[in-house]
Design an enzyme around this catalytic site. Sequence first.
Site: not given
Ligand code: IFM
Length: 505
Positions: A195, A409
Amino acid sequence: MTAVHPAAATATLGIPGEPTGTPADQTADDSLLRFPSGFLWGAATAAYQIEGAAAEDGRTPSIWDTYSHTPGRVRNGDTGDTAADHYHRYRDDIALMKSLGLQAYRFSISWSRVQPTGRGPAVERGLDFYRGLVDGLLEAGITPVATLYHWDLPQELEDAGGWPVRDTAERFGDYAALLADALGDRVRLWTTLNEPWCSAFLGYGSGVHAPGRTEPASALRAAHHLNLGHGRAVAALRSALPGSAQLSVTLNLHEVRPLSQSLADAEAARRIDAVGNRIFTGPILDGAYPQDLLADTAHLLNWDELVQPGDLSAISAPIDLLGINYYTPTLVSSRLGTDGRGAGNGAATRNDGHGASDHSPWPGSEDVIFHLPPGERTAMNWSIDPSGMYDLLTRMHRDHPGLPLLVTENGAAFDDYVNPEGEVRDPERIAYLRTHLAAIHAAIADGVDVRGYFLWSLMDNFEWAYGYGKRFGAVYVDYATQRRIPKASAHWYAEAVRRGGVPSA
Ligand code: IFM
């Protein structure tokens, strides 16, 4: 070229390959949405969010240590000093993953644990932790997926200018080479950055993430140097790793939707798509920054000076998979050319879901208004909309045909608690996971090449500026005792992995 470690040579690595079969082939049980065989089922975490041991074995502070120790930055004054103590409990955590039948585990490496200060030689004790983790995973039959960078820049590199300066990208390339050397014999699936939008725009734009700077031009510069760092890392990994290694980057792509059909709202959506998505997919996948992004931000910086000859070819070195993180869609309208409405199809908000700040994380697009769609929300106040997952995956497939996708994710925070029977019942999370997996299944059925799914998160952890108050885990962590309690969703997910699919309703 790195030789293959015996543990990796004998383990079933579960590297995502061509899926065999399509969901449509497998209709023996209509109540089950069955995924293609070879689909990789995993869970994810990140170093600063779970490891703890912040000052052990030579680790030096990262920007998140500094930020979390700065009063007022993180709710409740929480820090990652101890977190879920995974550094000391990783063997038990691997056993837990094995008991849940997970096929893959996506973790990140703490840069300042393996290369304190971000320069110079590696610290063997730090590397030994990751060697032990990976060996334990391989012994348990779990595919390790290593992310090089999940937001925790060594503080010394920030003191030298951080991601807005070009040298940080070069340092990242060196760091990648060092890890290829240390772990390349046993890790096959690598992600360079997690990210980068958050690193650049929350870290240097709105300041709600470390290092907490609020400088629009620096945020754009950071984005370019993160892209360049990705390119340098891909080059370093490719030159050291066996040909079977698979390289990726993970983007939190925004599924941007205009509030209305008006031209002004369409323009707002275009702008957010440019500075939220195409600022990364453009150079990484197409070898160029989008012209509209350059025009939107031309008043903030001179892109011709920033992007040096050779940068774009380095950044666009081929990758094997694209990692996509999706949680919620982004609903936008324009402050310009509208009637100034506030509510419409959802309440207007300054907060775009990434944390409130007086400073925008959208340089050049400060006139865009964000809206909270009606309907169900998670504890993060993020709207629950699996259609966003489907739309995002199909769009990426359409825009970048031939590039396999991996959902690196997806998950949700809810206000979980341990009931008197000692259980954590989280039916909302089960519903969230089921509907989002069903959306992925639908995308696959429509021809999108999705190779796997990583639930965020394996266990409750330090949710950045929200501290420990937001629980994303499938496994509950009692931070006072560090006891792990698999939630009902963990058992549900284990069953999904075992059956290779999710219930259709
Ligand atoms: O916890 C975060 C993660 O570190 C990166 N993506 C989003 C998740 C939830 O906010």
